[in-house]
Design a protein around this motif. Structure first.
Motif, mmCIF file in Angstrom:
data_model
loop_
_atom_site.group_PDB
_atom_site.id
_atom_site.type_symbol
_atom_site.label_atom_id
_atom_site.label_comp_id
_atom_site.label_asym_id
_atom_site.label_seq_id
_atom_site.Cartn_x
_atom_site.Cartn_y
_atom_site.Cartn_z
ATOM 1 N N GLY A 1 8.218 20.306 -10.725
ATOM 2 C CA GLY A 1 8.857 19.908 -9.978
ATOM 3 C C GLY A 1 10.114 19.272 -10.446
ATOM 4 N N PHE A 2 10.566 19.419 -11.446
ATOM 5 C CA PHE A 2 12.272 19.564 -11.370
ATOM 6 C C PHE A 2 13.019 19.383 -10.068
ATOM 7 C CE2 PHE A 2 10.470 19.628 -16.422
ATOM 8 C CZ PHE A 2 10.144 18.582 -15.997
ATOM 9 N N GLY A 3 14.431 18.435 -10.445
ATOM 10 C CA GLY A 3 15.543 18.673 -9.464
ATOM 11 C C GLY A 3 14.902 18.839 -8.355
ATOM 12 N N GLY A 4 16.178 19.288 -8.068
ATOM 13 C CA GLY A 4 15.692 20.119 -5.980
ATOM 14 C C GLY A 4 15.442 21.357 -5.965
ATOM 15 N N ILE A 5 13.977 21.510 -6.217
ATOM 16 C CA ILE A 5 13.375 22.508 -5.611
ATOM 17 C C ILE A 5 12.459 22.868 -4.749
ATOM 18 C CG2 ILE A 5 11.776 24.426 -6.744
ATOM 19 C CD1 ILE A 5 14.960 24.111 -8.266
ATOM 20 N N ASP A 6 13.178 23.726 -4.295
ATOM 21 C CA ASP A 6 12.125 23.898 -2.651
ATOM 22 C C ASP A 6 10.566 24.292 -3.233
ATOM 23 O OD1 ASP A 6 10.657 24.410 -0.106
ATOM 24 O OD2 ASP A 6 12.598 25.177 0.682
ATOM 25 N N PRO A 7 9.859 23.631 -2.852
ATOM 26 C CA PRO A 7 8.406 23.950 -3.724
ATOM 27 C C PRO A 7 7.607 24.879 -2.702
ATOM 28 C CG PRO A 7 8.118 21.893 -2.193
ATOM 29 C CD PRO A 7 9.465 22.240 -1.973
ATOM 30 N N SER A 8 8.245 25.192 -1.343
ATOM 31 C CA SER A 8 7.887 26.307 -1.044
ATOM 32 C C SER A 8 8.645 27.291 -0.897
ATOM 33 C CB SER A 8 8.373 26.029 1.215
ATOM 34 O OG SER A 8 9.681 26.556 1.082
ATOM 35 N N GLU A 9 9.665 27.408 -1.876
ATOM 36 C CA GLU A 9 10.005 28.542 -2.273
ATOM 37 C C GLU A 9 10.095 29.470 -4.168
ATOM 38 O OE1 GLU A 9 12.584 32.109 -1.897
ATOM 39 O OE2 GLU A 9 12.286 30.540 -0.473
ATOM 40 N N THR A 10 9.211 30.605 -3.914
ATOM 41 C CA THR A 10 9.020 31.245 -4.401
ATOM 42 C C THR A 10 9.561 31.235 -5.700
ATOM 43 O OG1 THR A 10 6.848 31.350 -3.383
ATOM 44 C CG2 THR A 10 7.207 32.456 -6.096
ATOM 45 N N PRO A 11 9.903 31.442 -7.288
ATOM 46 C CA PRO A 11 10.772 31.797 -7.758
ATOM 47 C C PRO A 11 10.719 33.242 -8.228
ATOM 48 C CG PRO A 11 10.582 29.972 -8.549
ATOM 49 C CD PRO A 11 9.100 30.499 -7.575
ATOM 50 N N VAL A 12 12.331 33.891 -8.458
ATOM 51 C CA VAL A 12 12.381 35.494 -8.549
ATOM 52 C C VAL A 12 11.275 35.649 -9.636
ATOM 53 C CG1 VAL A 12 14.408 35.015 -10.172
ATOM 54 C CG2 VAL A 12 13.885 37.209 -8.598
ATOM 55 N N LEU A 13 11.466 34.999 -10.413
ATOM 56 C CA LEU A 13 10.320 35.487 -11.681
ATOM 57 C C LEU A 13 8.866 35.429 -11.199
ATOM 58 C CD1 LEU A 13 12.119 34.273 -14.716
ATOM 59 C CD2 LEU A 13 12.994 36.804 -13.597
ATOM 60 N N LEU A 14 8.479 35.036 -10.966
ATOM 61 C CA LEU A 14 6.772 34.783 -9.913
ATOM 62 C C LEU A 14 6.788 35.712 -8.902
ATOM 63 C CD1 LEU A 14 6.356 31.081 -10.446
ATOM 64 C CD2 LEU A 14 5.980 33.056 -12.016
ATOM 65 N N LYS A 15 8.345 36.750 -8.070
ATOM 66 C CA LYS A 15 7.489 37.335 -7.371
ATOM 67 C C LYS A 15 7.797 39.074 -7.744
ATOM 68 C CE LYS A 15 10.295 35.367 -4.285
ATOM 69 N NZ LYS A 15 11.603 34.311 -2.647
ATOM 70 N N GLY A 16 6.898 40.117 -6.781
ATOM 71 C CA GLY A 16 6.647 40.859 -7.300
ATOM 72 C C GLY A 16 6.932 41.812 -9.086
ATOM 73 N N TRP A 17 7.100 42.750 -9.136
ATOM 74 C CA TRP A 17 7.455 43.873 -10.490
ATOM 75 C C TRP A 17 8.025 42.167 -11.737
ATOM 76 C CZ3 TRP A 17 12.019 44.119 -13.834
ATOM 77 C CH2 TRP A 17 13.251 43.638 -13.035
ATOM 78 N N ARG A 18 8.455 41.197 -11.569
ATOM 79 C CA ARG A 18 9.279 40.539 -12.339
ATOM 80 C C ARG A 18 8.153 39.131 -12.509
ATOM 81 N NH1 ARG A 18 13.618 41.474 -8.664
ATOM 82 N NH2 ARG A 18 15.391 41.649 -10.436
ATOM 83 N N ALA A 19 7.068 39.501 -11.892
ATOM 84 C CA ALA A 19 6.454 38.398 -12.209
ATOM 85 C C ALA A 19 5.260 39.065 -12.692
ATOM 86 C CB ALA A 19 5.290 37.850 -10.947
ATOM 87 N N ASP A 20 4.890 40.562 -12.750
ATOM 88 C CA ASP A 20 3.934 41.255 -13.224
ATOM 89 C C ASP A 20 4.666 41.565 -14.946
ATOM 90 O OD1 ASP A 20 2.150 41.595 -11.231
ATOM 91 O OD2 ASP A 20 3.380 43.349 -10.539
ATOM 92 N N LEU A 21 6.006 41.457 -15.022
ATOM 93 C CA LEU A 21 6.006 41.783 -16.455
ATOM 94 C C LEU A 21 6.741 40.711 -17.272
ATOM 95 C CD1 LEU A 21 7.367 43.694 -18.786
ATOM 96 C CD2 LEU A 21 9.671 43.018 -17.122
ATOM 97 N N VAL A 22 7.277 39.795 -17.045
ATOM 98 C CA VAL A 22 7.869 38.280 -17.390
ATOM 99 C C VAL A 22 6.994 37.095 -16.828
ATOM 100 C CG1 VAL A 22 9.821 39.456 -18.430
ATOM 101 C CG2 VAL A 22 9.634 38.038 -16.420
ATOM 102 N N GLY A 23 6.674 37.016 -15.617
ATOM 103 C CA GLY A 23 7.308 35.505 -14.789
ATOM 104 C C GLY A 23 5.710 34.844 -14.936
ATOM 105 N N ASN A 24 4.624 35.637 -15.003
ATOM 106 C CA ASN A 24 3.006 34.884 -15.089
ATOM 107 C C ASN A 24 2.961 35.382 -16.534
ATOM 108 O OD1 ASN A 24 2.685 35.540 -12.963
ATOM 109 N ND2 ASN A 24 1.653 37.835 -12.623
ATOM 110 N N LEU A 25 3.433 35.935 -17.599
ATOM 111 C CA LEU A 25 3.713 35.139 -18.991
ATOM 112 C C LEU A 25 4.280 33.750 -19.348
ATOM 113 C CD1 LEU A 25 3.879 38.094 -22.108
ATOM 114 C CD2 LEU A 25 4.782 35.291 -22.237
ATOM 115 N N LEU A 26 5.252 33.881 -18.499
ATOM 116 C CA LEU A 26 6.587 32.872 -18.917
ATOM 117 C C LEU A 26 5.558 31.334 -18.468
ATOM 118 C CD1 LEU A 26 9.614 33.908 -18.363
ATOM 119 C CD2 LEU A 26 9.183 33.849 -20.709
ATOM 120 N N ASP A 27 4.475 31.358 -17.178
ATOM 121 C CA ASP A 27 3.826 30.535 -16.184
ATOM 122 C C ASP A 27 2.451 30.223 -17.441
ATOM 123 O OD1 ASP A 27 3.810 28.775 -14.160
ATOM 124 O OD2 ASP A 27 3.065 30.382 -13.054
ATOM 125 N N ASP A 28 2.471 31.003 -17.684
ATOM 126 C CA ASP A 28 1.208 30.615 -18.435
ATOM 127 C C ASP A 28 1.075 30.230 -19.976
ATOM 128 O OD1 ASP A 28 -0.805 32.015 -16.923
ATOM 129 O OD2 ASP A 28 -0.780 33.554 -18.453
#
Length: 393
Positions: free
Chosen positions: A341-368
Motif C-alpha cells: 500500500g505504498f505511494g499512489g498505487i491503484d489497489p484495483s490495478e494488478t501489477p504487471v509482474l502478477l499477471k499472466g506468464w510473468r506471475a508464473d515465472l517471477v511474480g508469485n515468487l517475489l510475492d512469496d
C-alpha cells in the motif's frame, strides 16, 4: 544471377496470390523515418517456403501484398516488426492473425532482449547474415544487385528461425507465453495508431497527475501539427521540452518561451497554441488511475526494490528468459507498493509482474519473498547465478 525484384504491378499481383495461398511467410521492410511523420516505405522483402522476392513500393501499389499478409490461416514471421505492422495497419487496417516475432521468441529462449536479427540467427542457427549495406539510402534508385541481395538476408533465415524457436518454446512449454506477449504487444501498436500512446513520452515517470494531463494535451497537439507538416513529431517539439512545459504548468506564452530550447522561430509562432494546451491540461478531468493522491514513496520502497530486482534477474537467468523482457526495476517497485500500500498505487490495478506468464515465472515468487513464505540465500558465490530461493518452514 540477378536478384529477384518486383517492379511491375502484374508481377506483384501474381506474387500476392501465391503468398496468400502459402501456409507461412516471412517479411521485412526497409524504410526511412528521419524526414516524415510516418516512416517512408522503401522496400519489402518477403519469403515463403517456395520463393524469396523484393518488392519496390516506388514502382507498384503494394496494397495487394498487405491484403495477402492479412489473409486468414497463415503464420507471418518477422523480426522486431513494430514498423512492419504499422505499415500494414495504415494500409489495410489489420494485422496478421497469426504472428511470430523471432525477437520476442528468442527472448523466451535466452537471456538477451532485444537481440539483433544477426544475433538471433547466430545463436539459434549458427549462421551469419551478410553485412555491408547498413547505411544504404533505400530511397535512391536504381538499386544494385548487391543491395537487393543484402535486403534479402533479412528474410533468408526467418522460416528456419520459426521452426527452431518453435521447437524450443514447445519443449519448454512457453508457446502460450509468446502468444500472450505478442497479443499484448500488437495491441499496443494498434492503440498507437489511435493516438493513445502519449505515455511513451520519455521523462514522465516522476510527474504527478496534473502534469501528466498537460503532457497528454501537448502530445496530442504535437501529433496533429507534425502530421499536418509531415515531419517527425520529436523534430517539432522534443520530449524533454514537452515535459519541461508540463512541469512548469504555466499557460502564459511569454513564460513558456522563456524555457531554454523554445526560442526557435517556428515554436515562437506556436506559443499561444502551446499555452492553450497547458490550459486544457490544467482544466481537464483526470483519467482513471490519475486521481490517486501522489505521495512521496517511503525510503524502504527503494531499498526493497534494490533487494528484489537482482532476484528477478537471477530467476530469469536460471530459466533462460530475458530479464529485460520480463520487467524493470520500476515494475518490481510497483509490485512492492501494491502489496504494502505504498505511494499512489491503484489497489484495483494488478501489477504487471502478477499477471499472466510473468506471475508464473517471477511474480508469485517475489510475492512469496515479500510475504515471508520464501527466503533468499547465497548458494554458490562462484556460480553465475549464486542465489537460491527456499521455502520458509
Amino acid at each position: 544471377m540477378p536478384a529477384p525484384i518486383v517492379t511491375k504491378q502484374r508481377d506483384l499481383d501474381e506474387l500476392s496470390e501465391r503468398l496468400q495461398a502459402a501456409p507461412i511467410i516471412g517479411f521485412d521492410t526497409e524504410f526511412v523515418s528521419e524526414d516524415t511523420f510516418h516512416p517512408e516505405l522503401c522496400l519489402i522483402q518477403v519469403v515463403s517456403p517456395d520463393e524469396m522476392a523484393v518488392i519496390d513500393p516506388q514502382t507498384v501499389d503494394v496494397l495487394p501484398f498487405w491484403k495477402a499478409v492479412a489473409a486468414r490461416e497463415k503464420t507471418t514471421v518477422f523480426h522486431a516488426g513494430r514498423e512492419e505492422l504499422s505499415f500494414m495497419l495504415r494500409a489495410v487496417g489489420a494485422i496478421p492473425q497469426r504472428s511470430f516475432d523471432v525477437q520476442f521468441a528468442a527472448g523466451f529462449c535466452s537471456n538477451e532482449f532485444p537481440a539483433s536479427y544477426g544475433s538471433v540467427v547466430g545463436k539459434f542457427l549458427g549462421k551469419q547474415p551478410m553485412k555491408g549495406e547498413q547505411r544504404t539510402d533505400w530511397r535512391r534508385r536504381p538499386l544494385t544487385d548487391a543491395q537487393i541481395n543484402y535486403a534479402l538476408e533479412d528474410v533468408r533465415y526467418l522460416l528456419p528461425l520459426f521452426e527452431r524457436l518453435t521447437e524450443i518454446l514447445n519443449k519448454r512449454g512457453r508457446l502460450t507465453w509468446l502468444k500472450d506477449e505478442l497479443a499484448s504487444w500488437q495491441q499496443s501498436i494498434v492503440e498507437a495508431q489511435d493516438r493513445k500512446d502519449w505515455r511513451r513520452v520519455s521523462g514522465i515517470g516522476t510527474l504527478n497527475a496534473r502534469n501528466l494531463a498537460v503532457v497528454r494535451e501537448l502530445w496530442l497537439w504535437r501529433q496533429d501539427e507534425a502530421r499536418r507538416l509531415n515531419q517527425p513529431p520529436k523534430r517539432l517539439l522534443r520530449d524533454d521540452l514537452l515535459v519541461e512545459i508540463a512541469k512548469r504548468k504555466t499557460d502564459q506564452p511569454d513564460q513558456i518561451l522563456a524555457i531554454r530550447g523554445l526560442q526557435r522561430s517556428d515554436l515562437r509562432r506556436k506559443a499561444t497554441e502551446l499555452a492553450e494546451c497547458v490550459r486544457r491540461g490544467l482544466d481537464a478531468p483526470l483519467e482513471r488511475g490519475e486521481r490517486l493522491t501522489q505521495r512521496e514513496p517511503p525510503p524502504q520502497l527503494n531499498l526493497l526494490g534494490q533487494f528484489l530486482t537482482p532476484a528477478l534477474t537471477s530467476i530469469c537467468r536460471q530459466h533462460e528468459v530475458a530479464a529485460s523482457m520480463v520487467g524493470t526495476a520500476t515494475d518490481v517497485r510497483e509490485l512492492i507498493a501494491y502489496r504494502y500500500g505504498f505511494g499512489g498505487i491503484d489497489p484495483s490495478e494488478t501489477p504487471v509482474l502478477l499477471k499472466g506468464w510473468r506471475a508464473d515465472l517471477v511474480g508469485n515468487l517475489l510475492d512469496d519473498l515479500l510475504s515471508g513464505k520464501k527466503s533468499i540465500r547465497i548458494a554458490d558465490p562462484k556460480n553465475e547465478d549464486p542465489l537460491a530461493f527456499d521455502e520458509v518452514k
